[in-house]
Design an enzyme around this catalytic site. Structure first.
Site: not given
Ligand SMILES: Cc1cc2nc3c(=O)[nH]c(=O)nc-3n(C[C@H](O)[C@H](O)[C@H](O)COP(=O)(O)OP(=O)(O)OC[C@H]3O[C@@H](n4cnc5c(N)ncnc54)[C@H](O)[C@@H]3O)c2cc1C
Ligand SMILES: Cc1ncc(C[n+]2csc(CCOP(=O)(O)OP(=O)(O)O)c2C)c(N)n1
Length: 577
Positions: A49, A111-112, A381, A466
């Protein structure tokens, strides 16, 4: 008289819902049975799910419409929760139907038995328990409107016995398909913002996902201000294309040019972004922030003028208040910096390994070059997020989906399923980690069973890579990150996919073409380098120290080989150059 479940399903159909993602179970059987008899709504069977929620979220992201997922009582709907957190944090409209144990048993530790109204509280903006058949007539529209208006998750907790009772109310449309209202800030607030912007020559723009649909306004705004635009990751798909002002993404995975443009500005305008990393914001600049949700403003940095408004309408109102700027030195310098930062990353996307694991950058770049112009990409991610952020070219038609705010592993495969269901003829590509794929591997069967011709590319580095980088940066020796993987291509073949495998760079182009051309679900397992570094644009003293400590510990613990590998993949020189 119809049953509650039948009117519920009829209501979903009347409001444009085309499918429900889920997995049946006794408390949900009344709902699935009502779907079974309807040709105009599809039951999308998943294997977990959690994937149903991710898929519904991706469906909503691509279609812009309400999407629905469902789980049976207790463990069934508990599994939805992680995916729903992602939907809520990504602001996509999703309705979750959480079936509940028979209402007469509630409170007996039956249950559940769980209490979804408590469990779903944090991942939703609306959660209501149905305790009698007539209640759903008003609660269901409220839930749907909340999900659409707030672009968030709404949950209906429905005991199985109530779903099969008869009711006298009728399905009807709720009069709201999407939240596309525009908000313009007050004249006074706009004037205060203009005063700041007219008073400085070094203006930078940080643009995010809130700029969706406002590309023309954004570019006109940057032009008027001679301002470089750096973007946050969720904004990439809306901002980067046809944009001479773009200087790359900011953040640890971003471009040094994006970082510098923001850090050295005298004034920063944040447009529709909740970029979460405070250390990347300038300390002394004046800050104007535009967000349609006022409560989001000022969460990451100080703000001098808060404009509660939608990006497009706010810019249209602000532009006439701006004085023409003559000095474009800041913009020019930022553009030059971007060109060199871009080249630095492009240089890494080469096939310089004849034998052995490929550079992941090269894999991502090849995918970018061969994918169709309206492809939907999803990325896990982990390091796939890095390769997607840096090497995918957005063009206004391509889409990019990931668990960017919630940051959950294993999102890419179910999100690909969700995006593919919207249009089966569109190319949908999941950039999966080997860890991420394995976590929700059963969803390969979901793709096959629902005839979703997704394409999966596995960045197979044999590790939670990562996390290894995080461990290194913090000075830990790697532990618990090895992955003993199967041959994913064979595994995919046994799931009914076309299964392909690449271990040498020379094979990549042909196999990627074969993958993308296949008429049906296909998976390409690519052996990539494990230690490839996602180099941050700025490294703190603490991080540098962390890497030093890692090397010391690795040597002391007798893992000299790994230190050598690190040197070979150029980590050390790139870090300390
Ligand atoms: C492994 C990993 C690494 C990451 N590294 C980076 C990185 O290096 N750099 C990076 O940038 N991000 C990175 N991210 C992503 C980061 O965590 C955020 O998701 C991202 O920076 C947020 O992007 P955003 O501000 O565009 O979006 P959001 O966080 O969704 O913000 C959007 C905003 O816009 C507002 N909004 C929506 N519609 C409108 C509208 N029409 N007008 C005005 N406001 C509006 C919302 O209310 C919200 O506040 C990473 C994520 C992961 C998983
Ligand atoms: C559900 C969940 N568990 C653990 C983490 C922590 N975490 C972030 S990235 C990552 C490794 C992901 O491994 P993989 O999918 O093999 O990608 P790689 O970074 O090796 O390319 C982990 C364990 C997470 N973000 N989400």
């Amino acid at each position: 008289m119809s049953k509650v479940a039948e009117v519920l399903v009829e209501t979903l159909i009347a409001n444009g819902v085309e499918r429900v993602w889920g997995l049946p179970g006794d408390s949900l059987n009344g709902v699935t049975d009502a779907i079974r008899t309807r040709p105009d709504i599809q039951w999308m069977h998943v294997r977990n799910e959690e994937a149903a929620a991710f898929a519904a979220g991706a469906e909503a992201h691509v279609s812009g419409k309400l999407a629905v997922c469902a789980g049976s009582c207790g463990p069934g709907n508990l599994h939805l929760i992680n995916g729903l957190f992602d939907c809520q944090r990504s602001r996509v409209p999703v309705l979750a139907i959480a079936a509940q144990i028979p209402s007469a048993e509630l409170g007996t530790t039956y249950f559940q038995e769980t209490h979804p109204e408590q469990l779903f509280k944090d991942c939703s903006d609306y959660c209501a328990v149905i305790s009698e058949p007539g209640q759903l007539e008003r609660v269901l529209p409220i839930a749907m409107r909340t999900a659409i208006a707030k672009r968030s998750v709404a949950v209906i907790v429905l005991p199985g016995n109530i779903a099969t009772e008869h009711c006298s109310w009728q399905a009807r449309a709720i009069g709201l398909l999407k939240n596309d209202s525009e908000i313009t800030p007050s004249c006074q607030a706009l004037e205060r913002a203009a005063e700041i912007l007219n008073g400085t020559s070094r203006v930078a723009i940080l643009a995010g996902a809130g700029c969706a649909g406002s590309h023309a306004e954004l570019v006109a705004f940057a032009k008027a201000l001679h301002a470089p635009i750096t973007h946050a990751l969720r904004g990439k798909e809306y901002i980067e294309f046809d944009n001479p002002f773009d200087v790359g993404m900011s953040g640890l995975l971003g471009f040094s040019s994006g970082y510098a443009a923001m850090k050295n500005a005298d004034a920063l305008v944040i447009l529709g972004s909740d970029f979460p990393y405070p250390q990347f914001f300038p300390k002394d600049a004046k800050v104007v922030q535009v967000d349609s949700r006022g409560e989001q403003i000022g969460r990451r940095t100080h703000v001098d003028v808060a404009l509660i408004g939608t990006v497009g309408s706010t810019i249209r109102a602000l532009l006439p208040l701006l004085q023409a700027k003559s000095n474009d030195e800041y913009l020019k310098a930022a553009q030059k910096h971007y060109a060199s930062a871009r080249k630095g990353l492009d240089d890494l996307a080469t096939a310089d390994t004849d034998d052995g694991p490929l550079r992941p950058e090269f894999v991502a770049r090849t995918l970018d070059q061969l994918a169709s112009q309206d492809a939907v990409f999803t990325c896990d991610v982990g390091t796939p997020t890095v390769w997607a952020a840096r090497y995918l070219t957005m063009n206004g038609r391509r889409r990019l989906i990931g668990s960017f705010n919630h940051g959950s592993m294993a999102c890419a495969l179910p999100q690909a399923c969700g995006a593919q269901a919207v249009k089966r003829s569109r190319q949908v590509i999941s950039m999966s980690g080997d860890g991420g794929l394995a976590m929700l591997m059963g969803e390969l069967l979901t793709a096959k069973q629902n005839q979703l011709p997704i394409k999966v590319v596995v960045f197979n580095n044999g590790a939670l890579a990562f996390v290894e980088l995080e461990m290194k940066a913090a000075g830990y020796v790697n532990f618990g990150t090895d992955l003993d993987d199967p041959d994913f291509s064979q595994l995919a073949t046994s799931c009914g996919f076309l299964g392909l495998r690449v271990t040498r760079a020379a094979e990549l182009q042909a196999k990627t073409k074969q993958l993308l051309a296949h008429d049906g679900p296909a998976l390409l397992d690519v052996k990539v380098q494990r230690q490839e570094l996602s180099m941050p644009p700025t490294i703190t003293i603490e991080q540098a120290r962390g890497f030093g400590l890692y090397l010391l510990r690795a040597v002391l613990s007798g893992r000299g080989d790994e230190v050598l590998d690190l040197a070979e993949t150029n980590l050390i020189s790139r870090l300390f150059s």
